[in-house]
Write a protein that holds these residues in place. Sequence first.
Motif, PDB file in Angstrom:
ATOM      1  N   ILE A 176     -61.566 -49.778   1.391  1.00  0.00           N
ATOM      2  CA  ILE A 176     -61.573 -48.355   1.766  1.00  0.00           C
ATOM      3  C   ILE A 176     -60.352 -47.609   1.233  1.00  0.00           C
ATOM      4  O   ILE A 176     -60.452 -46.461   0.828  1.00  0.00           O
ATOM      5  N   ARG A 177     -59.181 -48.263   1.267  1.00  0.00           N
ATOM      6  CA  ARG A 177     -57.973 -47.674   0.682  1.00  0.00           C
ATOM      7  C   ARG A 177     -57.319 -48.705  -0.222  1.00  0.00           C
ATOM      8  O   ARG A 177     -57.544 -49.904  -0.070  1.00  0.00           O
ATOM      9  N   GLN A 208     -72.603 -46.803   9.054  1.00  0.00           N
ATOM     10  CA  GLN A 208     -71.627 -45.820   8.574  1.00  0.00           C
ATOM     11  C   GLN A 208     -72.049 -44.414   8.964  1.00  0.00           C
ATOM     12  O   GLN A 208     -71.274 -43.482   8.885  1.00  0.00           O
ATOM     13  N   ILE A 233     -57.969 -37.384   7.351  1.00  0.00           N
ATOM     14  CA  ILE A 233     -57.338 -37.705   6.070  1.00  0.00           C
ATOM     15  C   ILE A 233     -56.377 -36.577   5.727  1.00  0.00           C
ATOM     16  O   ILE A 233     -56.771 -35.410   5.772  1.00  0.00           O
ATOM     17  N   ARG A 237     -68.400 -32.856   3.464  1.00  0.00           N
ATOM     18  CA  ARG A 237     -68.679 -33.309   4.835  1.00  0.00           C
ATOM     19  C   ARG A 237     -69.812 -32.505   5.486  1.00  0.00           C
ATOM     20  O   ARG A 237     -70.267 -32.839   6.572  1.00  0.00           O
ATOM     21  N   ARG A 259     -59.962 -43.555  -4.783  1.00  0.00           N
ATOM     22  CA  ARG A 259     -60.769 -44.758  -5.016  1.00  0.00           C
ATOM     23  C   ARG A 259     -61.577 -44.572  -6.289  1.00  0.00           C
ATOM     24  O   ARG A 259     -62.316 -43.588  -6.432  1.00  0.00           O
ATOM     25  N   GLN A 264     -62.180 -35.591   9.670  1.00  0.00           N
ATOM     26  CA  GLN A 264     -61.466 -35.736   8.379  1.00  0.00           C
ATOM     27  C   GLN A 264     -60.499 -34.613   8.074  1.00  0.00           C
ATOM     28  O   GLN A 264     -59.393 -34.866   7.595  1.00  0.00           O
ATOM     29  N   ASN A 307     -71.672 -39.307  12.253  1.00  0.00           N
ATOM     30  CA  ASN A 307     -71.195 -38.281  11.338  1.00  0.00           C
ATOM     31  C   ASN A 307     -71.526 -36.903  11.922  1.00  0.00           C
ATOM     32  O   ASN A 307     -72.668 -36.666  12.297  1.00  0.00           O
ATOM     33  N   PHE A 342     -64.420 -38.616  -1.099  1.00  0.00           N
ATOM     34  CA  PHE A 342     -63.259 -39.512  -1.066  1.00  0.00           C
ATOM     35  C   PHE A 342     -63.654 -40.980  -0.891  1.00  0.00           C
ATOM     36  O   PHE A 342     -62.833 -41.872  -1.019  1.00  0.00           O
ATOM     37  N   PHE A 361     -55.057 -41.055   8.127  1.00  0.00           N
ATOM     38  CA  PHE A 361     -54.781 -41.795   6.892  1.00  0.00           C
ATOM     39  C   PHE A 361     -54.299 -40.842   5.805  1.00  0.00           C
ATOM     40  O   PHE A 361     -54.758 -39.693   5.743  1.00  0.00           O
ATOM     41  N   ALA A 362     -53.423 -41.363   4.948  1.00  0.00           N
ATOM     42  CA  ALA A 362     -53.071 -40.611   3.735  1.00  0.00           C
ATOM     43  C   ALA A 362     -54.188 -40.862   2.731  1.00  0.00           C
ATOM     44  O   ALA A 362     -54.645 -42.006   2.578  1.00  0.00           O
ATOM     45  N   TYR A 363     -54.630 -39.807   2.075  1.00  0.00           N
ATOM     46  CA  TYR A 363     -55.720 -39.951   1.098  1.00  0.00           C
ATOM     47  C   TYR A 363     -55.336 -40.973   0.032  1.00  0.00           C
ATOM     48  O   TYR A 363     -54.245 -40.951  -0.524  1.00  0.00           O
ATOM     49  N   SER A 364     -56.275 -41.870  -0.252  1.00  0.00           N
ATOM     50  CA  SER A 364     -56.066 -42.917  -1.257  1.00  0.00           C
ATOM     51  C   SER A 364     -57.180 -42.791  -2.300  1.00  0.00           C
ATOM     52  O   SER A 364     -58.355 -42.929  -1.965  1.00  0.00           O
ATOM     53  N   PRO A 417     -65.642 -38.620  13.661  1.00  0.00           N
ATOM     54  CA  PRO A 417     -64.650 -38.344  12.615  1.00  0.00           C
ATOM     55  C   PRO A 417     -64.840 -36.969  11.970  1.00  0.00           C
ATOM     56  O   PRO A 417     -65.947 -36.613  11.577  1.00  0.00           O
ATOM     57  N   ASP A 458     -61.219 -39.484  13.062  1.00  0.00           N
ATOM     58  CA  ASP A 458     -60.475 -39.930  11.873  1.00  0.00           C
ATOM     59  C   ASP A 458     -60.059 -38.691  11.094  1.00  0.00           C
ATOM     60  O   ASP A 458     -60.835 -37.732  10.998  1.00  0.00           O
ATOM     61  N   THR A 488     -70.526 -45.435  13.260  1.00  0.00           N
ATOM     62  CA  THR A 488     -69.864 -44.160  13.328  1.00  0.00           C
ATOM     63  C   THR A 488     -70.884 -43.032  13.284  1.00  0.00           C
ATOM     64  O   THR A 488     -71.857 -43.090  12.540  1.00  0.00           O
TER      65      THR A 488
END
Length: 465
Positions: A60-61, A220, A332, A304, A366, A292, A265, A182, A361-364, A290, A330, A263
């Motif tokens: 995921i990250r 998901q 980001i 989203r 992908r 985001q 959405n 993301f 979370f910090a955006y990572s 979540p 959650d 989860t």
Amino acid sequence: METTLTQEKNNKLKVHIETWGCQMNVADSEHMLSLMKLQDYQWVPNADDADLLILNTCHIREKAKHKVMSRLGLLRQRKESDPNFVVAVAGCVAQAEGKKLLEQSSAIDILLGPGKIKELPRLVNEFKESRKKQVATGFAKKTDAAEETEEEFPITPVPLTGKNEVTRYINIQQGCDNFCTFCVVPFTRGREISEKPANVLKQVEQFIATGAKEVTLLGQNVNSYGHDLVEKGLLTASADGPFVDLLKEVAKIESLSRLRFTTSNPHDFTKPLADLFRTEPKLGKHIHLPVQSGSDRILAAMKRKVTQEEYLERLRWLRDAVPDISISTDLIVGFPGETEEDFEQTYELVKKAEYSFVFSFAYSPRKGTAAARFVDQVPLSVKTERLARLNALQDAATLAQNRAEIGKERIALFHYKSKKEENVYYGKTEHFRLVRVPSGRDLLGMELPVLIEDANKTALTAKLL
Ligand code: SAH
Ligand code: SF4
Ligand code: F3S
């Protein structure tokens, strides 16, 4: 008698599984353990004792992938000195990286994507016979699910050692069709395919028979559960939709105390689902929804499909149904193009939403996802600073909410016994807050009223009433 048993045990091959990532991976690991037990393997708690070590990985990250690579680095030495030691890399990294991973680490014997779990025993046997590296990746197609027979799913997954049997996970849906810009999940788990309700019910019954009191239905995007089955004519749904129908059916199972799901959405979160919290006490008083980001501009760039206002409307439905419902989310920070103003909208949303707890979370970036190609990436220092500000805000809010629990009566379901402290049990309240209760009698699996006496940021302390 005892010696015979020990000898018998020692003759068996030994398997150990290390699990990273989300709860879906935990459910998958338990499935893999079940399959290997049928091959006469036994679980060992220590990876060093295993003949077969499975790394069930998360993509995921970037950090999650690094962990796997450094773990593989550590295993190389043992691989070189012990030719019978077999290493399998399963999970989302195996799917996303594929054969490339075999070039990056010589320690891997078997690569297994999350869509191919059932092939594990065959791959292990073929590797042992041929000593050739084995690969099974790729996904079932939407059209495949209709042909799957009921016997194929599921072999009762056995709990990973160290986990308890009180609360269990069940994957009710593979994959995801949303392609948030993301997110790597649609690439690591393929398209959405729902498990048939009869299979889900059978699995829950099996969990109950082995001591479970709580199950969490996993996907998901659980709100879209079953739409594929309806389209194929395999399921008829009520006006509330197939997911609400499924929850109602599962909740009917009498010895089940609690029914959870994740989860959800927000874009296809419906009012009937919110209303079910009012009428179905087994759902408890918590939901993870979540969001985001709080910025409509960023939410659109993330794909989203909801605005901040539409998201807040869903929280109002939930709070109308259960006024003291606890809500988590959650977030980001530092998604490409996120300005200070965008971030402030997230910060303000966190204040407005009054979350019980938040995973930020910090955006990572992908590889393969749309956002990784966006040109306006945010510098790491900015992401780190925004993350710290957001965490400070929510930490204070979580602590305040937990402290407000002091003096209240709650219902705790006890999940495990403390390994460090004698006669201490941990459970969750109906609001899904962790609660610590000292007790001389065995509380495992019980659902009991408690009085909250103290609280910090991570847990409540309570006494039995
Ligand atoms: N299906 C869930 C999310 C699963 S991933 C949903 O739609 O809500 C779990 C969380 O990881 C996400 O909610 C998101 O906050 C975070 N995440 C996913 N991709 C990420 C990325 N590229 N960088 C940082 N965080 C990410
Ligand atoms: Fe990823 Fe979006 Fe699917 Fe969640 S809904 S798994 S964030 S693509
Ligand atoms: Fe990670 Fe795969 Fe879950 S990427 S979060 S293990 S779906």
